[in-house]
Design a protein around this motif. Sequence first.
Motif, PDB file in Angstrom:
ATOM      1  N   UNK A 155     112.546  73.766  -2.997  1.00  0.00           N
ATOM      2  CA  UNK A 155     113.909  74.167  -3.355  1.00  0.00           C
ATOM      3  C   UNK A 155     113.988  75.667  -3.582  1.00  0.00           C
ATOM      4  N   UNK A 156     112.992  76.200  -4.276  1.00  0.00           N
ATOM      5  CA  UNK A 156     112.946  77.638  -4.545  1.00  0.00           C
ATOM      6  C   UNK A 156     112.821  78.419  -3.253  1.00  0.00           C
ATOM      7  N   UNK A 157     112.018  77.908  -2.321  1.00  0.00           N
ATOM      8  CA  UNK A 157     111.807  78.619  -1.066  1.00  0.00           C
ATOM      9  C   UNK A 157     113.067  78.642  -0.207  1.00  0.00           C
ATOM     10  N   UNK A 158     113.696  77.501  -0.001  1.00  0.00           N
ATOM     11  CA  UNK A 158     114.832  77.457   0.928  1.00  0.00           C
ATOM     12  C   UNK A 158     116.129  77.945   0.301  1.00  0.00           C
ATOM     13  N   UNK A 159     116.157  78.142  -1.013  1.00  0.00           N
ATOM     14  CA  UNK A 159     117.381  78.629  -1.656  1.00  0.00           C
ATOM     15  C   UNK A 159     117.735  80.042  -1.207  1.00  0.00           C
ATOM     16  N   UNK A 160     116.744  80.783  -0.761  1.00  0.00           N
ATOM     17  CA  UNK A 160     116.955  82.157  -0.305  1.00  0.00           C
ATOM     18  C   UNK A 160     116.742  82.197   1.206  1.00  0.00           C
ATOM     19  N   UNK A 161     117.795  82.454   1.969  1.00  0.00           N
ATOM     20  CA  UNK A 161     117.658  82.384   3.432  1.00  0.00           C
ATOM     21  C   UNK A 161     116.917  83.578   4.016  1.00  0.00           C
ATOM     22  N   UNK A 162     116.548  84.567   3.181  1.00  0.00           N
ATOM     23  CA  UNK A 162     115.702  85.650   3.678  1.00  0.00           C
ATOM     24  C   UNK A 162     114.217  85.301   3.559  1.00  0.00           C
ATOM     25  N   UNK A 163     113.881  84.151   2.998  1.00  0.00           N
ATOM     26  CA  UNK A 163     112.491  83.706   2.965  1.00  0.00           C
ATOM     27  C   UNK A 163     112.065  83.268   4.366  1.00  0.00           C
ATOM     28  N   UNK A 164     110.878  83.687   4.753  1.00  0.00           N
ATOM     29  CA  UNK A 164     110.377  83.423   6.105  1.00  0.00           C
ATOM     30  C   UNK A 164     109.120  82.568   6.099  1.00  0.00           C
ATOM     31  N   UNK A 165     108.142  82.926   5.270  1.00  0.00           N
ATOM     32  CA  UNK A 165     106.820  82.311   5.314  1.00  0.00           C
ATOM     33  C   UNK A 165     106.541  81.524   4.039  1.00  0.00           C
ATOM     34  N   UNK A 166     106.344  80.210   4.147  1.00  0.00           N
ATOM     35  CA  UNK A 166     106.030  79.401   2.963  1.00  0.00           C
ATOM     36  C   UNK A 166     104.549  79.497   2.592  1.00  0.00           C
ATOM     37  N   UNK A 167     104.263  79.322   1.296  1.00  0.00           N
ATOM     38  CA  UNK A 167     102.887  79.380   0.812  1.00  0.00           C
ATOM     39  C   UNK A 167     102.621  78.250  -0.169  1.00  0.00           C
ATOM     40  N   UNK A 168     101.355  77.850  -0.226  1.00  0.00           N
ATOM     41  CA  UNK A 168     100.818  77.100  -1.346  1.00  0.00           C
ATOM     42  C   UNK A 168      99.436  77.685  -1.642  1.00  0.00           C
ATOM     43  N   UNK A 169      98.703  77.100  -2.586  1.00  0.00           N
ATOM     44  CA  UNK A 169      97.425  77.688  -2.997  1.00  0.00           C
ATOM     45  C   UNK A 169      96.413  77.758  -1.846  1.00  0.00           C
ATOM     46  N   UNK A 170      96.434  76.750  -0.989  1.00  0.00           N
ATOM     47  CA  UNK A 170      95.459  76.707   0.108  1.00  0.00           C
ATOM     48  C   UNK A 170      95.783  77.763   1.149  1.00  0.00           C
ATOM     49  N   UNK A 171      97.059  77.900   1.474  1.00  0.00           N
ATOM     50  CA  UNK A 171      97.460  78.883   2.483  1.00  0.00           C
ATOM     51  C   UNK A 171      97.241  80.313   1.980  1.00  0.00           C
ATOM     52  N   UNK A 172      97.533  80.567   0.714  1.00  0.00           N
ATOM     53  CA  UNK A 172      97.302  81.897   0.154  1.00  0.00           C
ATOM     54  C   UNK A 172      95.818  82.246   0.177  1.00  0.00           C
ATOM     55  N   UNK A 173      94.991  81.306  -0.253  1.00  0.00           N
ATOM     56  CA  UNK A 173      93.549  81.552  -0.267  1.00  0.00           C
ATOM     57  C   UNK A 173      93.033  81.813   1.135  1.00  0.00           C
ATOM     58  N   UNK A 174      93.491  81.037   2.101  1.00  0.00           N
ATOM     59  CA  UNK A 174      93.066  81.226   3.490  1.00  0.00           C
ATOM     60  C   UNK A 174      93.506  82.587   4.017  1.00  0.00           C
ATOM     61  N   UNK A 175      94.738  82.988   3.681  1.00  0.00           N
ATOM     62  CA  UNK A 175      95.253  84.274   4.131  1.00  0.00           C
ATOM     63  C   UNK A 175      94.386  85.421   3.631  1.00  0.00           C
ATOM     64  N   UNK A 176      94.138  85.463   2.339  1.00  0.00           N
ATOM     65  CA  UNK A 176      93.369  86.576   1.782  1.00  0.00           C
ATOM     66  C   UNK A 176      91.913  86.538   2.230  1.00  0.00           C
ATOM     67  N   UNK A 177      91.345  85.346   2.314  1.00  0.00           N
ATOM     68  CA  UNK A 177      89.966  85.231   2.796  1.00  0.00           C
ATOM     69  C   UNK A 177      89.864  85.715   4.237  1.00  0.00           C
ATOM     70  N   UNK A 178      90.802  85.302   5.072  1.00  0.00           N
ATOM     71  CA  UNK A 178      90.782  85.711   6.477  1.00  0.00           C
ATOM     72  C   UNK A 178      91.009  87.195   6.677  1.00  0.00           C
ATOM     73  N   UNK A 179      91.644  87.844   5.705  1.00  0.00           N
ATOM     74  CA  UNK A 179      91.897  89.288   5.791  1.00  0.00           C
ATOM     75  C   UNK A 179      90.807  90.107   5.105  1.00  0.00           C
ATOM     76  N   UNK A 180      89.735  89.433   4.659  1.00  0.00           N
ATOM     77  CA  UNK A 180      88.569  90.144   4.151  1.00  0.00           C
ATOM     78  C   UNK A 180      88.499  90.344   2.653  1.00  0.00           C
TER      79      UNK A 180
END
Length: 236
Positions: A155-180
Amino acid sequence: MSQDIPEIYANYNSFRPEASGSKTLCYFTRNMGALLEESKLGKDANILEIGPGKGELLNKLRGLGYSNLEAFDICASFRENLRSQGFKVYDGNNLLDLLEQLPDNYFDALIAVDVLEHIDRLELQEFLKSFSCKLKSGGVIMGQVPNSSGLFGHNTFIADYTHITPFNEIRLTSLFHGCGYKNILVRETRLPKSVGNFFRSIARNFIFKIAYFLNRLVGATPVKNLSHLILFHAEK
């Protein structure tokens, strides 16, 4: 990030006036303040905030004694307002514009509160990989995003139509790990201290435990952070 996005942000308060001025002040001490303390940043640390809006968090940091505060926002009117408050501000229409202006091995911390969800996945990945060179050894990136795996996070994510990329704990961890990045921490936001919030926290924790059990029972991805917002902290 498309070129018309700055105009959207210039009128952001027309779309969500109730959000103006609230995101950093209500939860600062309980959440971002705790991350800053854990990072053990000195008051002379070089700190860059991206997407600071009207500068609520920057002014809070200034009031706590942090002296080297810089900012970047894609909205020109926000940038001018921040400059009028005495902050050093970088210009540009996207994060890649920002990278070209930053010195290497300079910043102790990057703060991004409710920002990453507004950025295209590929642009964000490119930025995080390149920004590592702008951080000193041991420098950190910290902030907050909506939690799309939270019980009411979508609900928090879709309430703002300028939001583009959704996150949860697993996706955030993967993002930062993959970026070094290393020593990656993702955790739930906590409610500000009050008598009412004490009882709300007890009820919330009970509900979250039931939801986690149900996730495991049906075989869904067992995310542990179920608040509608989550904090992150990653080290170079």
